[in-house]
Design a protein around this motif. Structure first.
Motif, PDB file in Angstrom:
ATOM      1  N   GLY A  82     -12.542 -26.245 -29.247  1.00 51.67           N
ATOM      2  CA  GLY A  82     -12.361 -27.033 -28.009  1.00 51.67           C
ATOM      3  C   GLY A  82     -13.379 -27.017 -26.973  1.00 51.67           C
ATOM      4  O   GLY A  82     -13.385 -27.610 -25.958  1.00 51.67           O
ATOM      5  N   ALA A  83     -14.488 -26.431 -27.396  1.00 56.24           N
ATOM      6  CA  ALA A  83     -15.596 -26.339 -26.358  1.00 56.24           C
ATOM      7  C   ALA A  83     -16.193 -27.657 -26.218  1.00 56.24           C
ATOM      8  O   ALA A  83     -16.295 -28.397 -27.278  1.00 56.24           O
ATOM      9  N   SER A  84     -16.850 -27.916 -25.243  1.00 56.88           N
ATOM     10  CA  SER A  84     -17.588 -29.235 -25.053  1.00 56.88           C
ATOM     11  C   SER A  84     -19.157 -29.086 -25.453  1.00 56.88           C
ATOM     12  O   SER A  84     -19.873 -30.268 -25.367  1.00 56.88           O
TER      13      SER A  84
ATOM     14  N   VAL B 267     -10.249 -22.705 -22.761  1.00 57.52           N
ATOM     15  CA  VAL B 267     -10.245 -24.149 -22.668  1.00 57.52           C
ATOM     16  C   VAL B 267      -8.674 -24.593 -22.389  1.00 57.52           C
ATOM     17  O   VAL B 267      -8.483 -25.647 -21.626  1.00 57.52           O
ATOM     18  N   ASP B 268      -7.834 -23.760 -22.826  1.00 57.20           N
ATOM     19  CA  ASP B 268      -6.313 -24.008 -22.541  1.00 57.20           C
ATOM     20  C   ASP B 268      -6.173 -23.784 -20.947  1.00 57.20           C
ATOM     21  O   ASP B 268      -5.087 -24.290 -20.391  1.00 57.20           O
ATOM     22  N   ALA B 269      -6.920 -22.823 -20.275  1.00 57.80           N
ATOM     23  CA  ALA B 269      -6.673 -22.417 -18.751  1.00 57.80           C
ATOM     24  C   ALA B 269      -7.246 -23.159 -17.916  1.00 57.80           C
ATOM     25  O   ALA B 269      -6.830 -23.116 -16.469  1.00 57.80           O
ATOM     26  N   VAL B 270      -8.334 -24.064 -18.229  1.00 63.38           N
ATOM     27  CA  VAL B 270      -9.244 -24.767 -17.040  1.00 63.38           C
ATOM     28  C   VAL B 270      -9.303 -26.072 -17.347  1.00 63.38           C
ATOM     29  O   VAL B 270      -8.852 -26.920 -18.406  1.00 63.38           O
ATOM     30  N   ARG B 271      -9.686 -26.796 -16.179  1.00 65.40           N
ATOM     31  CA  ARG B 271      -9.749 -28.197 -16.153  1.00 65.40           C
ATOM     32  C   ARG B 271     -11.104 -28.701 -16.464  1.00 65.40           C
ATOM     33  O   ARG B 271     -11.489 -29.542 -17.162  1.00 65.40           O
TER      34      ARG B 271
ATOM     35  N   VAL C  59     -22.285 -23.923 -33.855  1.00 69.97           N
ATOM     36  CA  VAL C  59     -22.033 -25.035 -33.150  1.00 69.97           C
ATOM     37  C   VAL C  59     -20.712 -25.815 -33.450  1.00 69.97           C
ATOM     38  O   VAL C  59     -19.694 -25.913 -32.773  1.00 69.97           O
ATOM     39  N   ALA C  60     -20.531 -25.876 -34.631  1.00 65.08           N
ATOM     40  CA  ALA C  60     -19.460 -26.624 -35.267  1.00 65.08           C
ATOM     41  C   ALA C  60     -18.157 -25.745 -34.863  1.00 65.08           C
ATOM     42  O   ALA C  60     -17.121 -26.380 -34.776  1.00 65.08           O
ATOM     43  N   ALA C  61     -18.229 -24.625 -35.126  1.00 61.94           N
ATOM     44  CA  ALA C  61     -17.073 -23.488 -34.755  1.00 61.94           C
ATOM     45  C   ALA C  61     -16.734 -23.785 -33.439  1.00 61.94           C
ATOM     46  O   ALA C  61     -15.252 -23.793 -32.974  1.00 61.94           O
ATOM     47  N   ALA C  62     -17.784 -23.841 -32.465  1.00 61.77           N
ATOM     48  CA  ALA C  62     -17.248 -23.640 -31.066  1.00 61.77           C
ATOM     49  C   ALA C  62     -16.603 -25.171 -30.667  1.00 61.77           C
ATOM     50  O   ALA C  62     -15.708 -25.222 -29.972  1.00 61.77           O
TER      51      ALA C  62
ATOM     52  N   MET D 147     -18.531 -39.256 -32.796  1.00 56.53           N
ATOM     53  CA  MET D 147     -19.449 -38.444 -32.987  1.00 56.53           C
ATOM     54  C   MET D 147     -19.345 -37.175 -32.227  1.00 56.53           C
ATOM     55  O   MET D 147     -19.186 -37.110 -31.129  1.00 56.53           O
ATOM     56  N   TRP D 148     -20.064 -35.966 -32.976  1.00 60.05           N
ATOM     57  CA  TRP D 148     -19.744 -34.658 -32.307  1.00 60.05           C
ATOM     58  C   TRP D 148     -20.611 -34.589 -31.195  1.00 60.05           C
ATOM     59  O   TRP D 148     -20.474 -33.705 -30.138  1.00 60.05           O
ATOM     60  N   THR D 149     -21.606 -35.319 -30.913  1.00 57.64           N
ATOM     61  CA  THR D 149     -22.506 -35.076 -29.770  1.00 57.64           C
ATOM     62  C   THR D 149     -22.038 -35.660 -28.531  1.00 57.64           C
ATOM     63  O   THR D 149     -22.524 -35.629 -27.482  1.00 57.64           O
ATOM     64  N   ASP D 150     -20.970 -36.466 -28.831  1.00 51.47           N
ATOM     65  CA  ASP D 150     -20.365 -37.377 -27.534  1.00 51.47           C
ATOM     66  C   ASP D 150     -19.395 -36.229 -26.868  1.00 51.47           C
ATOM     67  O   ASP D 150     -18.108 -36.373 -27.282  1.00 51.47           O
ATOM     68  N   THR D 151     -19.420 -35.651 -26.146  1.00 51.08           N
ATOM     69  CA  THR D 151     -18.709 -34.462 -25.327  1.00 51.08           C
ATOM     70  C   THR D 151     -18.665 -34.691 -23.861  1.00 51.08           C
ATOM     71  O   THR D 151     -19.427 -35.358 -23.305  1.00 51.08           O
TER      72      THR D 151
END
Length: 361
Positions: A235-237, A209-213, A228-231, A1-5
């Motif tokens: 790799g965005a949460s 996204v690639d640079a941080v934890r 929202v979908a594009a973000a 599910m896209w809402t589970d981040t």
């Protein structure tokens, strides 16, 4: 599910959507609570509030929503003025005097302080214990982050470049908002000048996204489910949305501001520091056009913000759109006047449709 981040799991949200915090009276407890009650994270921009106002704000939000919400503060930037000599004040007032007189306003009197002290604001916020404290304009001091975590308060930092995101990650914030140059309102660049920190959202988010934890939240130019979908694909949460919520019925935006957001004028935005002394994105109007030639002489925040505050307040009361700070992002034309809960529902439905469409052969 896209809402589970990572965002929804960490903050206990139903939707990975944060309402961007607004300053200058644009934030309201009604808007923040409506967003939180609808499954997102409501936010209140408290950078102009006194410590006692912050102490009252958090209990009021708790009365309106049982769900998490954020209180946002501005980290002070080095070199910002705290005093102003009379001769310099007169030069700055003279520049604004025609507008003051048009609105029937007297010359402003120098206050004891141009803005509340950040240290006292933070102390009040930590004592009040909102579920989330968010910051823009810099890295929150170490003791602030430590104090928040000791109280179970999640800390969100805001970055406009990859280097800023790394600095926030190293400082130990819980989440990082990657704010692209598409975003409306004030630009929060703090490691390099704003002109060297204008990275678009589409470019900024995957690099951060690639640079941080820490989990990354995308901001800037997102106003519907496609954004929202594009973000999420980058790799965005989750996302932080400002202008679309500014257009909602519960926001503190004036009728003139809402009208501008709903008009073709919203297709054009500019970066300017003539309203507050800090660079911000908004819809150009007569105030911006009149002061842009003098922008190099405009004093830094918080002095210019204090000088123009009476003009902005009187303009809002009088319906003078030409003197308002019409903050808006580059997707402002997608915003629609409606209740915040309706916007959240539309965002969720649109995002679901986009993601399902992408998964179909």
């Amino acid at each position: 599910m896209w809402t589970d981040t990572r965002l929804t799991r960490q903050l206990g949200l139903r939707l990975p959507i944060i309402q961007g915090p607004f300053g200058g009276g644009l934030s309201t407890t009604a808007l923040a609570a409506a967003v939180s009650n609808a499954g997102g994270l409501g936010s209140f921009g408290a950078h102009a509030l006194t410590p006692s106002q912050i102490a009252d704000l958090v209990p009021e939000l708790r009365r309106l929503t049982p769900h998490p919400f954020a209180v946002n503060l501005w980290v002070p930037q080095p070199g910002e003025p705290t005093t102003l000599d009379p001769a310099e004040l007169e030069r700055h007032v003279a520049r604004l005097r025609p507008m003051l007189r048009q609105l029937g306003l007297p010359d402003p009197e120098v206050p004891s302080a141009f803005a509340p002290r950040f240290e006292e604001q933070v102390e009040a916020a930590l004592e009040a214990r909102p579920q989330v404290l968010s910051f823009v304009m810099g890295v929150p001091p170490g003791p602030v982050i430590e104090g928040a975590k000791a109280r179970g308060i999640a800390v969100i930092g805001t970055a406009t470049t990859v280097d800023e995101a790394i600095a926030l990650d190293q400082a130990g914030v819980d989440l990082i908002v990657a704010s692209g140059s598409d975003a409306g309102g004030h630009r929060g660049a703090f490691l390099r000048p704003v002109r060297e920190s204008l990275v678009g959202t589409l470019s900024l988010v995957p690099q951060v996204v690639d640079a941080v934890r820490a989990p990354v939240v995308a901001a800037g130019g997102i106003a519907d489910g496609r954004g929202v979908a594009a973000a999420l694909a980058l790799g965005a949460s989750g996302v932080q949305i400002g202008t679309a919520f500014l257009a909602c019925e519960e926001s503190g935006a004036s009728a003139g501001h809402r009208s501008a957001l709903a008009s073709p004028h919203a297709r054009t935005t500019v970066l300017t520091r003539v309203f507050s002394g800090r660079t911000a994105r908004g819809i150009p109007n007569a105030f911006v056009e009149a002061l842009t030639p003098h922008e190099p002489e405009v004093p830094e925040y918080p002095v210019q913000n204090w000088l123009t505050q009476p003009i902005r307040r009187a303009a809002a009361a009088a319906g003078r759109e030409d003197y308002l700070s019409l903050w808006a992002g580059q997707s402002a034309a997608l915003a629609r006047p409606r209740p915040a809960a309706e916007l959240l529902a539309a965002l969720a439905e649109q995002t679901e449709q986009v993601i399902r469409g992408l998964m179909q052969p």
